[in-house]
Design an enzyme around this catalytic site. Structure first.
Site, PDB file in Angstrom:
ATOM      1  N   LYS A  10     103.855  -8.817  27.152  1.00 42.29           N
ATOM      2  CA  LYS A  10     102.423  -8.754  27.466  1.00 42.29           C
ATOM      3  C   LYS A  10     102.163  -9.138  28.918  1.00 42.29           C
ATOM      4  O   LYS A  10     101.043  -9.030  29.401  1.00 42.29           O
ATOM      5  CB  LYS A  10     101.632  -9.627  26.493  1.00 42.29           C
ATOM      6  CG  LYS A  10     101.631  -9.056  25.078  1.00 42.29           C
ATOM      7  CD  LYS A  10     100.922  -9.942  24.072  1.00 42.29           C
ATOM      8  CE  LYS A  10     101.002  -9.295  22.683  1.00 42.29           C
ATOM      9  NZ  LYS A  10     100.423 -10.137  21.633  1.00 42.29           N
ATOM     10  N   GLN A  49      98.358 -14.428  24.870  1.00 40.00           N
ATOM     11  CA  GLN A  49      97.310 -13.724  25.623  1.00 40.00           C
ATOM     12  C   GLN A  49      96.920 -14.426  26.919  1.00 40.00           C
ATOM     13  O   GLN A  49      96.232 -13.842  27.753  1.00 40.00           O
ATOM     14  CB  GLN A  49      96.049 -13.572  24.758  1.00 40.00           C
ATOM     15  CG  GLN A  49      96.219 -12.677  23.551  1.00 40.00           C
ATOM     16  CD  GLN A  49      96.493 -11.222  23.917  1.00 40.00           C
ATOM     17  OE1 GLN A  49      96.128 -10.743  24.990  1.00 40.00           O
ATOM     18  NE2 GLN A  49      97.157 -10.514  23.032  1.00 40.00           N
ATOM     19  N   ASP A  65      99.628 -21.153  21.225  1.00 38.80           N
ATOM     20  CA  ASP A  65     100.037 -19.748  21.234  1.00 38.80           C
ATOM     21  C   ASP A  65      99.513 -19.139  22.535  1.00 38.80           C
ATOM     22  O   ASP A  65      98.315 -18.907  22.688  1.00 38.80           O
ATOM     23  CB  ASP A  65      99.451 -19.066  19.991  1.00 38.80           C
ATOM     24  CG  ASP A  65      99.612 -17.552  20.011  1.00 38.80           C
ATOM     25  OD1 ASP A  65     100.032 -16.997  21.053  1.00 38.80           O
ATOM     26  OD2 ASP A  65      99.296 -16.924  18.989  1.00 38.80           O
ATOM     27  N   CYS A  93      95.854  -7.828  13.840  1.00 32.25           N
ATOM     28  CA  CYS A  93      96.637  -8.970  13.347  1.00 32.25           C
ATOM     29  C   CYS A  93      95.796 -10.238  13.270  1.00 32.25           C
ATOM     30  O   CYS A  93      96.312 -11.351  13.419  1.00 32.25           O
ATOM     31  CB  CYS A  93      97.886  -9.236  14.203  1.00 32.25           C
ATOM     32  SG  CYS A  93      99.042  -7.879  14.235  1.00 32.25           S
ATOM     33  N   HIS A 113      96.014 -15.409  15.405  1.00 35.22           N
ATOM     34  CA  HIS A 113      96.818 -14.206  15.150  1.00 35.22           C
ATOM     35  C   HIS A 113      97.680 -14.487  13.912  1.00 35.22           C
ATOM     36  O   HIS A 113      98.067 -15.630  13.675  1.00 35.22           O
ATOM     37  CB  HIS A 113      97.708 -13.993  16.386  1.00 35.22           C
ATOM     38  CG  HIS A 113      98.493 -12.724  16.411  1.00 35.22           C
ATOM     39  ND1 HIS A 113      99.637 -12.538  15.669  1.00 35.22           N
ATOM     40  CD2 HIS A 113      98.326 -11.583  17.120  1.00 35.22           C
ATOM     41  CE1 HIS A 113     100.133 -11.332  15.930  1.00 35.22           C
ATOM     42  NE2 HIS A 113      99.358 -10.726  16.803  1.00 35.22           N
TER      43      HIS A 113
END
Ligand SMILES: *Cc1c(COP(=O)(O)O)cnc(C)c1O
Length: 415
Positions: free
Chosen positions: A235, A212, A209, A373, A132
């Site tokens: 999220k 998600q 990261d 992104c 991302h």
């Protein structure tokens, strides 16, 4: 109650779950909403909305150092949420959880502190092709500033990191290795534990990261062995403008502060300032108090259902969506990794992604369209833009059918 019901107290009941989310119960353009933009942000359950509202209606006060009753209540709720987040990702200490504005700020924090301190001229930072923009640009800027090199591990045609190349690219000069746990555009779930081990063997620090991954499957930072884990609340059904950075204590202790001001100090004079202890050293100024408390409520909500139950349900629904989408003529799914989450980026022959998403919207189906992104990886797959449907715990098979019908309709209209 039958025996079966008593023994499986956590039976997944999607209709019951849907009733927890007031925003799902609405129509757009006269059609019941099908919300499939979950990889951009998830809807919020009453539990999160109520706790946030209660803070503003009843508790509202600034945290820390306040001797009055409301300040104590606010502090307890805010610090209690930190402990919930710690427990949720199995960090050792609550002081290893730094509140941030979100995943983006968490990555920026590491780049600006650990990065500036440890990356010098000639050094390297390694990322992957599927990152991302939030996990590309901070490292790129750091490398430019320091005269270091940003290296990018390749991804194969299915959308999986080429592990041998990844490992080979970690060298003596690699100071930081940063990668997504799950890709927001390809859906790929990376073998994060193995990748972390490869980096650690060469002495590089690791940042994962987790934007998600955190809403969809169990994350255990100690089992992963990573140094940093970055994620957002919104999220995973929590408030926007709220997120966290997990950092190993030893590294956090060694890092300079990120921003300077109130709350991050222990003593200030005009000659010299000494910094506060962890985690406050990294939390300058009045934070998003309601956001942090709401984040804690989101963790409670997920745990009340069970993250493993959520994963099981979403995988099942994802398999269903996969079969249905693959059967659509002229539709190509971008990202076909063996291990993938419930994210489907796709293009349809003869239809621009934005036109497609616009027609879907009129059918009441909310998907994202654009570069997500992740411009570099879409470029690699030869598509400037995709439409993306991302499944969450409150979605149903009927909603996947509505998505498929809407795509078929769009094909007829555009074809
Ligand atoms: C959404 C996302 C981010 C950025 O998260 P913010 O909440 O916008 O800070 C970073 N990485 C991935 C993989 C994402 O999906």
């Amino acid at each position: 109650m039958t025996n079966a019901q008593t023994t499986t107290a956590k039976t997944f009941d999607v209709e019951k779950i849907r009733r927890d989310f007031p925003s799902l119960n609405q129509s757009v353009y006269g059609k019941p909403l099908v919300y499939l933009d979950n990889a951009a942000t998830a809807q919020k359950p009453n539990a999160v909305i109520d706790v946030t509202e209660h803070y503003y209606r009843v508790v509202n006060a600034n945290i820390h150092r306040g001797v009055h009753r409301l300040s104590q209540l606010a502090t307890d709720a805010y610090e209690g949420a930190r402990e919930k987040i710690r427990n949720f990702i199995n960090a050792e200490k609550a002081s290893e959880i730094i509140y941030t504005r979100g995943c983006t700020e968490a990555i920026n924090l590491v780049a600006a502190t650990y990065g500036r301190q440890n990356v010098g001229a000639g050094d390297e930072v390694l990322i992957t092709e599927m990152e991302h923009h939030s996990n590309i640009v901070p490292w790129q800027a750091l490398c430019e500033e320091k005269g270091a090199t940003l290296r990018v591990a390749p991804v194969n045609e299915r959308g999986e990191v080429e592990l041998e190349a990844f490992e080979r690219m970690i060298g003596e000069r690699t100071k930081i290795v940063a990668f997504a746990h799950q890709s927001n555009s390809l859906g790929t779930i990376n073998p994060a534990k193995e990748m972390t081990r490869m980096a650690r063997e060469k002495g590089a620090a690791t940042l994962i990261d987790g934007a998600q991954s955190i809403p969809h499957f169990r994350v255990d930072v100690r089992d992963l062995g990573c140094d940093f884990y970055a994620f957002s609340a919104h999220k995973m059904y929590g408030p926007t403008g709220s997120g966290a950075l997990y950092g190993r204590e030893e590294l956090l202790e060694s890092m300079p502060p990120y921003q300077l001001g109130g709350d991050m100090i222990s003593a200030v004079s005009f000659e010299k300032t000494t910094y506060n202890k962890l985690p406050y050293k990294f939390e300058a100024g009045t934070p998003n108090i309601a956001g942090g408390i709401g984040f804690g409520a989101a963790v409670d909500y997920v745990e009340s259902i069970g993250i493993d139950e959520i994963e099981r349900y979403e995988r099942e629904l994802s398999d269903y969506a996969w079969e249905k989408l693959r059967a659509i003529e002229g539709l190509r799914i971008i990202g076909t990794a063996e291990d993938r989450g419930a994210v489907f980026s796709f293009v349809v022959e003869g239809a621009h992604a934005h036109d497609l998403a616009t027609i879907l919207d009129v059918e009441g189906v909310a998907v994202r369209a654009g570069h997500l992104c992740t411009q570099p990886i879409l470029k690699k797959f030869g598509v400037p833009a995709v439409a993306r449907a991302a499944v969450s715990l409150y979605n149903t098979r009927e909603e996947i059918d509505r998505l498929v019908e809407a795509i078929e309709k769009a094909k007829r209209m555009l074809g």
